[in-house]
Design a protein around this motif. Structure first.
Motif, PDB file in Angstrom:
ATOM      1  N   ASP A 164       0.839  -1.196   0.000  1.00 19.99           N
ATOM      2  CA  ASP A 164       0.000   0.000   0.000  1.00 19.99           C
ATOM      3  C   ASP A 164       0.874   1.246   0.000  1.00 19.99           C
ATOM      4  N   ARG A 165       0.410   2.262  -0.721  1.00 24.16           N
ATOM      5  CA  ARG A 165       1.104   3.551  -0.791  1.00 24.16           C
ATOM      6  C   ARG A 165       0.115   4.647  -0.417  1.00 24.16           C
ATOM      7  N   LEU A 166       0.521   5.485   0.507  1.00 26.34           N
ATOM      8  CA  LEU A 166      -0.298   6.617   0.912  1.00 26.34           C
ATOM      9  C   LEU A 166      -0.081   7.743  -0.093  1.00 26.34           C
TER      10      LEU A 166
ATOM     11  N   PHE B  24     -12.164  17.822  14.405  1.00 21.81           N
ATOM     12  CA  PHE B  24     -11.129  17.487  13.426  1.00 21.81           C
ATOM     13  C   PHE B  24     -11.117  15.983  13.168  1.00 21.81           C
ATOM     14  N   SER B  25     -10.918  15.614  11.908  1.00 21.31           N
ATOM     15  CA  SER B  25     -10.707  14.216  11.543  1.00 21.31           C
ATOM     16  C   SER B  25      -9.755  14.186  10.346  1.00 21.31           C
ATOM     17  N   PHE B  26      -9.415  12.977   9.895  1.00 17.37           N
ATOM     18  CA  PHE B  26      -8.439  12.825   8.817  1.00 17.37           C
ATOM     19  C   PHE B  26      -9.034  12.039   7.657  1.00 17.37           C
ATOM     20  N   SER B  27      -8.652  12.439   6.453  1.00 18.76           N
ATOM     21  CA  SER B  27      -9.077  11.781   5.230  1.00 18.76           C
ATOM     22  C   SER B  27      -7.812  11.324   4.491  1.00 18.76           C
ATOM     23  N   ALA B  28      -7.744  10.034   4.159  1.00 19.90           N
ATOM     24  CA  ALA B  28      -6.553   9.492   3.505  1.00 19.90           C
ATOM     25  C   ALA B  28      -6.940   8.775   2.223  1.00 19.90           C
TER      26      ALA B  28
ATOM     27  N   LEU C 107     -10.511   5.360  -0.183  1.00 19.80           N
ATOM     28  CA  LEU C 107     -10.558   6.546   0.660  1.00 19.80           C
ATOM     29  C   LEU C 107     -10.979   6.126   2.054  1.00 19.80           C
ATOM     30  N   GLY C 108     -10.225   6.586   3.062  1.00 20.30           N
ATOM     31  CA  GLY C 108     -10.558   6.278   4.447  1.00 20.30           C
ATOM     32  C   GLY C 108     -10.668   7.546   5.252  1.00 20.30           C
TER      33      GLY C 108
ATOM     34  N   ILE D 254      -5.867   5.585   7.417  1.00 20.65           N
ATOM     35  CA  ILE D 254      -5.047   4.865   6.442  1.00 20.65           C
ATOM     36  C   ILE D 254      -5.513   3.417   6.329  1.00 20.65           C
ATOM     37  N   GLN D 255      -5.784   2.776   7.465  1.00 20.05           N
ATOM     38  CA  GLN D 255      -6.239   1.381   7.450  1.00 20.05           C
ATOM     39  C   GLN D 255      -7.584   1.239   6.737  1.00 20.05           C
ATOM     40  N   LYS D 256      -8.493   2.182   6.973  1.00 16.46           N
ATOM     41  CA  LYS D 256      -9.787   2.163   6.281  1.00 16.46           C
ATOM     42  C   LYS D 256      -9.595   2.359   4.783  1.00 16.46           C
ATOM     43  N   GLY D 257      -8.642   3.211   4.397  1.00 16.32           N
ATOM     44  CA  GLY D 257      -8.338   3.422   2.982  1.00 16.32           C
ATOM     45  C   GLY D 257      -7.806   2.156   2.328  1.00 16.32           C
TER      46      GLY D 257
END
Length: 172
Positions: free
Chosen positions: A18-20, A36-40, A55-56, A65-68
């Protein structure tokens, strides 16, 4: 192209890298203040012609990242690769992002930027020339690159569709 079906692949016990591509901090404004939250956006591939993106979103970076990665494994496609490059040049489009990918001679390397580089390396393409035009939004560029990769056809597929031999595809 009436018979342009997406070549989906089921995630099996094959090992995927996997690559971010991109991670953003996003904000939701509520009456109690900002949340606040994060989108990866993540690209996974086996570097042998199979690739997917996902997309996570989560409150923490690692969870996003894991969800992505999990989402990407649900959206895998098969891409034809010929001698570590593409079978032919192709355009791709998504929203305001336009991409152009072109086969390159052996030893050229991956000439591509940012989000496109992550996708092309995950597929396993080692020699390619690529250009991104229009929007530089990573989400749109990744989806436009996938659009171009989905449109690629190998010579055997073209020969089967036309009902001719593979040698006739190349020699006319």
């Amino acid at each position: 192209m009436a018979n342009n079906t997406i070549k989906r692949v089921k995630p099996s016990e094959v090992e995927y890298k996997d690559r971010l591509v991109s991670i953003q901090r996003v904000t939701k404004v509520t009456k109690g203040g900002r949340t606040f939250s994060f989108s990866a956006i993540v690209v996974v591939g086996n570097e042998n012609g199979v690739v997917g993106y996902g997309l996570g979103k989560a409150k923490e970076v690692t969870a996003a990242i894991q969800k992505g990665v999990d989402d990407a494994k649900k959206n895998l496609i098969k891409v034809p690769i010929m001698k570590s490059t593409l079978p032919h040049e192709q355009y791709g489009k998504y929203s305001g992002a336009y991409v152009f990918i072109k086969p390159a001679a052996p030893g050229t390397g991956v000439i591509a930027g940012g989000a496109m580089r992550a996708v092309l390396e995950s597929v396993g393409i080692r020699d390619v020339l690529a250009k991104s035009k229009g929007s530089s939004n990573p989400h749109s560029v990744v989806k436009a690159t996938f659009d171009a990769l989905i449109k690629l056809r190998d010579p055997k597929e073209i020969a089967d569709q036309r009902g001719i031999s593979i040698t006739k595809v190349f020699n006319g």
